[in-house]
Design an enzyme around this catalytic site. Structure first.
Site, PDB file in Angstrom:
ATOM      1  N   ASP A   1      13.736 -10.672  -9.604  1.00 32.37           N
ATOM      2  CA  ASP A   1      12.471 -11.202 -10.132  1.00 32.37           C
ATOM      3  C   ASP A   1      12.656 -12.020 -11.409  1.00 32.37           C
ATOM      4  O   ASP A   1      12.001 -13.049 -11.601  1.00 32.37           O
ATOM      5  CB  ASP A   1      11.489 -10.054 -10.413  1.00 32.37           C
ATOM      6  CG  ASP A   1      10.911  -9.473  -9.135  1.00 32.37           C
ATOM      7  OD1 ASP A   1      11.366  -9.878  -8.049  1.00 32.37           O
ATOM      8  OD2 ASP A   1      10.003  -8.631  -9.223  1.00 32.37           O
TER       9      ASP A   1
ATOM     10  N   GLU B   1       9.540  -5.076  -4.492  1.00 31.43           N
ATOM     11  CA  GLU B   1       9.982  -6.157  -3.613  1.00 31.43           C
ATOM     12  C   GLU B   1      10.817  -7.161  -4.394  1.00 31.43           C
ATOM     13  O   GLU B   1      10.498  -7.486  -5.545  1.00 31.43           O
ATOM     14  CB  GLU B   1       8.772  -6.837  -2.986  1.00 31.43           C
ATOM     15  CG  GLU B   1       9.108  -7.735  -1.815  1.00 31.43           C
ATOM     16  CD  GLU B   1       7.883  -8.093  -1.004  1.00 31.43           C
ATOM     17  OE1 GLU B   1       7.752  -7.580   0.115  1.00 31.43           O
ATOM     18  OE2 GLU B   1       7.043  -8.865  -1.500  1.00 31.43           O
TER      19      GLU B   1
ATOM     20  N   HIS C   1      18.985   5.379   0.471  1.00 32.04           N
ATOM     21  CA  HIS C   1      17.558   5.065   0.445  1.00 32.04           C
ATOM     22  C   HIS C   1      17.282   3.939   1.446  1.00 32.04           C
ATOM     23  O   HIS C   1      18.113   3.040   1.618  1.00 32.04           O
ATOM     24  CB  HIS C   1      17.183   4.636  -0.976  1.00 32.04           C
ATOM     25  CG  HIS C   1      15.722   4.520  -1.239  1.00 32.04           C
ATOM     26  ND1 HIS C   1      14.837   5.562  -1.077  1.00 32.04           N
ATOM     27  CD2 HIS C   1      14.981   3.473  -1.680  1.00 32.04           C
ATOM     28  CE1 HIS C   1      13.629   5.156  -1.418  1.00 32.04           C
ATOM     29  NE2 HIS C   1      13.687   3.897  -1.767  1.00 32.04           N
TER      30      HIS C   1
ATOM     31  N   GLN D   1       6.077   5.800  -2.254  1.00 28.02           N
ATOM     32  CA  GLN D   1       6.648   7.096  -1.908  1.00 28.02           C
ATOM     33  C   GLN D   1       6.305   8.161  -2.944  1.00 28.02           C
ATOM     34  O   GLN D   1       6.237   7.892  -4.140  1.00 28.02           O
ATOM     35  CB  GLN D   1       8.166   6.972  -1.775  1.00 28.02           C
ATOM     36  CG  GLN D   1       8.856   8.213  -1.239  1.00 28.02           C
ATOM     37  CD  GLN D   1      10.347   7.975  -1.042  1.00 28.02           C
ATOM     38  OE1 GLN D   1      10.837   6.875  -1.220  1.00 28.02           O
ATOM     39  NE2 GLN D   1      11.071   9.029  -0.672  1.00 28.02           N
TER      40      GLN D   1
ATOM     41  N   ASP E   1       0.823  -1.216   0.000  1.00 31.80           N
ATOM     42  CA  ASP E   1       0.000   0.000   0.000  1.00 31.80           C
ATOM     43  C   ASP E   1       0.856   1.264   0.000  1.00 31.80           C
ATOM     44  O   ASP E   1       0.344   2.358  -0.193  1.00 31.80           O
ATOM     45  CB  ASP E   1      -0.905   0.040   1.239  1.00 31.80           C
ATOM     46  CG  ASP E   1      -1.992  -1.027   1.221  1.00 31.80           C
ATOM     47  OD1 ASP E   1      -2.256  -1.562   0.135  1.00 31.80           O
ATOM     48  OD2 ASP E   1      -2.559  -1.315   2.285  1.00 31.80           O
TER      49      ASP E   1
ATOM     50  N   TRP F   1       9.365   2.901  -2.796  1.00 30.88           N
ATOM     51  CA  TRP F   1       8.849   3.530  -4.015  1.00 30.88           C
ATOM     52  C   TRP F   1       7.796   2.645  -4.679  1.00 30.88           C
ATOM     53  O   TRP F   1       6.989   3.130  -5.468  1.00 30.88           O
ATOM     54  CB  TRP F   1       9.982   3.768  -5.018  1.00 30.88           C
ATOM     55  CG  TRP F   1      10.896   4.888  -4.684  1.00 30.88           C
ATOM     56  CD1 TRP F   1      10.762   5.794  -3.667  1.00 30.88           C
ATOM     57  CD2 TRP F   1      12.110   5.241  -5.370  1.00 30.88           C
ATOM     58  NE1 TRP F   1      11.796   6.678  -3.671  1.00 30.88           N
ATOM     59  CE2 TRP F   1      12.648   6.372  -4.698  1.00 30.88           C
ATOM     60  CE3 TRP F   1      12.777   4.725  -6.456  1.00 30.88           C
ATOM     61  CZ2 TRP F   1      13.830   6.982  -5.102  1.00 30.88           C
ATOM     62  CZ3 TRP F   1      13.968   5.326  -6.865  1.00 30.88           C
ATOM     63  CH2 TRP F   1      14.489   6.442  -6.198  1.00 30.88           C
TER      64      TRP F   1
END
Length: 470
Positions: free
Chosen positions: A297, A319, A260, A96, A93, A286
């Site tokens: 991924d 992620e 970050h 940034q 949810d 972000w």
């Protein structure tokens, strides 16, 4: 007999006891909401109004190019059917916006993994349902030994019809933008929460105790530390340090962002090619820009796993999985926040004792500088807090270790420094040292370390830093 010098005697801070949240600036949510419902009006917050000073003072201050064209709108003016929470609060949810508060957002994203903790920060019973809605919401943060309840109205900064700061993947969900607004109000403005470390946010969201591991210092037990922390429901994050301001949020060829904050949400061990691999799952607040190296991924390494695993998710959501040695190579610091007993569900083996104290460094009395500075001769003047550890950790007792340890976590905080940023002040590089006392004086009831003994005492721990990150 105690050595000559200054003794600082600590008194327990009564605010450290579990208590109801204290209303911030005297605003009581239930009372204000009831008044608005009775008068059939929407709440407007006079203590954090829709004015430039709520946005900031320099980069977001009055006259800044960054706030030109910005408006304040309520959620029903932004979308047709706003919702406070769409189904459940999730780490996805959190996306940034145009504010460098990734340290806070990454911490909030981590907290969503623990619904019981999140319910303390985001109290239940809030919604945009017609019968309940009055344009007022509230959130709770831990501040220096007590929980504080912060009320906000739901007017949010918007430009060209879109939220300027944090937003959800679901365009009609508003719990995260309102949480960010409440945190900005607590600290004085949105600009005041530009830059920070995750542990600062972790502590404000939980009341836990933060600690930092420097990843360039070899630690063969680090993966065990991370896994144990997740088992204990500790919150974790990591970041890549920068040496120049212009490097802030610069992207590396590997898809990582400098300066970050990333949250760490899971660990796994995998069998691959006859070897045991250690993987970490990280998230960029972000909601995009991901690691593109091994076990990312789209990495071909996933295809070599037998049997296939459900860990791989080919989705641009911020992620990703990362091998432990890559994590150590590219990241510089790991931050862990251990939770206090009132935030942990009752379970056997939890035996924390929590104490909070307040004090200050006063020039000429209790401000002695640090041992590594030119003020070394005055180091003894600093406040001295004497601690005796009498009970061994239960895990060591069960293993019947001959020299059992006793875990002590120490946290040092600065008050109200973010509110003072508009006056040109910021966090100070403060710190502390933990020193092992000689056996011959450990039974003394009152011991003051004066000038000469400092040089011979080994420092068990030194901690000091200027809190600043992107």
């Amino acid at each position: 007999m105690a050595s000559p010098g200054i003794t600082v005697r600590l008194l327990g801070d009564p605010s450290s006891e579990p208590a109801r949240a204290v209303p911030h600036v005297g605003q009581r949510y239930q009372e204000l909401r009831r008044q608005c419902l009775e008068q059939r009006r929407l709440f407007t917050d006079p203590s954090f109004d829709a004015v430039p000073s709520s946005l900031g003072y320099w980069e977001l201050g009055l006259g800044s190019e960054n706030i030109k064209g910005l408006e304040w709108k309520r959620p029903q003016e932004i979308c047709r059917s706003p919702k406070f929470i769409e189904e459940d609060m999730s780490r996805t949810d959190v996306k940034q916006g145009k504010l460098s508060d990734c340290w806070f957002l990454a911490a909030a994203a981590s907290l969503t993994l623990y619904p019981r903790l999140m319910q303390r920060v985001v109290p239940r019973g809030q919604s945009f349902a017609r019968e309940d809605y009055a344009g007022i919401f509230h959130f709770q943060f831990w501040q220096y030994g007590q929980w504080v309840d912060v009320v906000v109205d739901d007017r949010l900064p918007v430009k060209n019809g879109e939220l300027v700061f944090v937003h959800s993947c679901q365009s009609d969900e508003f719990w995260m933008p309102l949480l960010e607004k409440a945190y900005a109000k607590l600290n004085g403005s949105y600009e005041a929460i530009n830059g920070g470390y995750m542990n600062e946010a972790f502590v404000d969201l939980t009341g836990g105790v933060g600690e930092t591991y420097q990843l360039k210092m070899p630690n063969p037990e680090l993966f065990k530390v991370i896994r144990a922390a997740l088992t204990k429901r500790s919150l974790m994050g990591a970041h890549i340090k920068i040496t120049r301001r212009e490097d802030m949020e610069g992207q590396t060829p590997e898809g990582l962002v400098k300066g970050h904050a990333y949250s760490i949400t899971a660990v796994r061990k995998l069998d691959h090619g006859g070897k045991k691999l250690k993987l970490l799952r990280l998230r960029n607040p972000w909601g995009k820009v991901e690691w593109n190296g091994r076990w990312s991924d789209n990495s071909p390494l996933w295809a070599g796993l037998v049997p296939q695993t459900s860990l791989q998710v080919r989705k641009e959501d911020g992620e990703f999985w990362m091998q432990m040695d890559d994590f150590l190579r590219y990241f510089d610091a790991l931050e862990i926040c251990s939770l206090t007993p009132d935030l942990l569900e009752e379970e056997k083996g939890v035996g924390w004792n929590v104490h909070a104290f307040q004090g200050r460094w006063s020039t000429g009395f209790t401000a002695g500088g640090c041992r590594s500075s030119g003020l070394r001769d005055g180091f003894w003047m600093n406040p001295q807090y004497h601690v005796r550890l009498l009970e061994a950790d239960e895990a060591d007792l069960r293993k019947q270790r001959l020299d059992p340890s006793c875990t002590l976590l120490v946290s040092l905080m600065q008050k109200d420094r973010r509110q003072d940023r508009k006056r040109g002040k910021d966090f100070l590089p403060i710190g502390f040292e933990i020193l092992k006392m000689p056996k011959e004086v450990t039974n003394e009831r009152e011991v003051v370390i004066s000038l000469s003994p400092w040089a011979g005492l080994p420092s068990q721990l030194a901690a000091g830093r200027l809190i600043r990150s992107g």
